[in-house]
Design an enzyme around this catalytic site. Structure first.
Site, PDB file in Angstrom:
ATOM      1  N   TRP A 162     -31.904  27.016  16.000  1.00  0.00           N
ATOM      2  CA  TRP A 162     -31.533  28.378  16.402  1.00  0.00           C
ATOM      3  C   TRP A 162     -32.701  29.347  16.301  1.00  0.00           C
ATOM      4  CZ3 TRP A 162     -27.789  28.265  19.469  1.00  0.00           C
ATOM      5  CH2 TRP A 162     -26.744  27.359  19.313  1.00  0.00           C
ATOM      6  N   ASP A 192     -30.573  36.213  10.940  1.00  0.00           N
ATOM      7  CA  ASP A 192     -29.469  35.528  11.620  1.00  0.00           C
ATOM      8  C   ASP A 192     -28.657  34.834  10.532  1.00  0.00           C
ATOM      9  OD1 ASP A 192     -27.730  33.890  12.982  1.00  0.00           O
ATOM     10  OD2 ASP A 192     -29.250  32.951  14.244  1.00  0.00           O
ATOM     11  N   LYS A 195     -18.067  31.014  12.934  1.00  0.00           N
ATOM     12  CA  LYS A 195     -18.433  29.998  11.956  1.00  0.00           C
ATOM     13  C   LYS A 195     -17.796  30.251  10.596  1.00  0.00           C
ATOM     14  CE  LYS A 195     -22.790  28.904  14.239  1.00  0.00           C
ATOM     15  NZ  LYS A 195     -22.404  27.557  14.669  1.00  0.00           N
TER      16      LYS A 195
END
Length: 359
Positions: A102, A173, A197
């Site tokens: 990511w 993040d 998530k």
């Protein structure tokens, strides 16, 4: 199959009481005769939903008054574009630690939009089994901020402590360990997290951004404009009403459990159970540097691709869902988010132990 446990990395497991409350309120939200799926985002009913969610999140994360809490669509991936467009308007340049899939995606998105990205350190050559760190020789003069993926969902690593010796605003993040581990918001210029998530269903992304970083940026799409969303209380356009409502219910559930510190203790206990099993196993292994191991995403493998697939298949037959690893790396993965009961972790360990005895 009597009990099912969902170990998916996202969308992840939701608290059972939240699911029941959604079911109860679905046909008539707060006695309105309308479903949450159809109420107006301009109504007092929804204003209360979004305002309560903001306040509960502020309480849980101890968000200082000089930060804005915003609700965006587009998932965490959308913030790979929004962050540089809002925050890198001076030098059009950002710094980044390459800790995995990511972080690499964030790098590529910024490059595609015309920003320069300085990769300060990368552990790609080590297969991302440990975390990269800031270089002492890093020249900060021309970078607008530093991007760090706090928890790497695919690689199973986490920055448990934040060390930012630079003067740059830190953009974190935090998608896959949001509210699962205590961090000080004051250490960040901006935090973002896709809800699916660890907070709620897919469809909404949380952005927490410091006031001094909000500025009018020319030629930025309105749908990505932090300053505009702060001014409009995230109601510039029709927001993801249901996703915000469900996330709000999860926030209230978290408060009832005792908050983030209680959740972190719970997650540390469960992840230790799993890592202790893996460390003594003669069949399964975890290759992540122990100090960098994630509390929420445990990566493991037998070392044999076909056997890994067999493990995932048989686990599903036992009601242990979605332990197949990410398609980019293979192997196996179990995600222990806040709503995962300890019984689920123990059931997975028991299954893996029995599988090991047979093989």
């Amino acid at each position: 199959m009597s009990t099912v446990y969902n170990f998916s990395a996202g969308p992840g497991v939701l608290p059972a009481p939240v699911i029941k409350q959604i079911q109860k309120e679905l046909t008539s939200f707060h006695g309105s005769g309308m479903s949450i799926l159809e109420i107006s985002h301009r109504s007092t009913l929804f204003e209360n939903v979004i305002d309560n969610a903001k306040q509960d999140l502020k309480d849980l994360m101890q968000v200082p008054d000089n930060y804005q809490i915003l609700f965006f669509q587009g998932g965490g991936t959308g913030q790979f574009a929004a962050a540089p467009m809002n925050l890198a308007s001076k030098h059009h340049r950002l710094a980044l630690l390459d800790s995995g899939h990511w972080a690499s995606k964030a790098h590529d998105e910024a490059i595609k939009l015309g920003y320069q990205v300085d990769v300060l350190d990368s552990t790609k050559s080590e297969h991302y089994h440990e975390l990269p760190h800031l270089s002492l020789t890093f020249n900060q003069k021309n970078d607008d901020y530093l991007h760090v993926t706090i928890n790497n969902t695919i690689e199973g690593t986490t920055y448990h402590q934040i060390n930012n010796p630079t003067h740059l605003p830190l953009v974190g993040d935090m998608s896959s360990n949001f509210l699962a581990e205590r961090y000080s918001v004051k250490d960040f210029g901006m935090i973002f997290a896709g809800a699916q998530k660890n907070l709620g269903p897919a469809g909404v992304t949380i952005v927490i951004v410091r006031d001094d970083l909000l500025k009018k940026v020319p030629k930025i799409p309105s749908i990505l404009d932090y300053s505009l969303f702060a001014k409009k209380n995230s109601l510039y356009n029709t927001p993801p009403v249901f996703s915000i409502y469900a996330a709000g219910l999860v926030l209230k559930w978290l408060k009832k459990q005792g908050g983030v510190d209680v959740m972190e203790s719970h997650n540390r206990k469960q992840s230790k159970m799993m890592y202790d099993f893996l460390d003594q196993s003669k069949l399964f292994r975890n290759d992540v540097k122990p100090s960098d191991r994630s509390l929420t995403n445990t990566i493991f493998t037998t070392g044999d691709q076909k056997l890994d697939l067999q493990v995932a298949k048989e686990a599903t037959q036992h009601g242990l869902m979605s332990i197949k690893g990410h398609r980019s790396v293979g192997g196996l993965r179990a995600s222990f988010y806040n709503a995962m009961p300890t019984a689920g972790v123990q059931s997975l360990i028991d299954f893996l132990h029995d599988f090991e005895k047979k093989h």
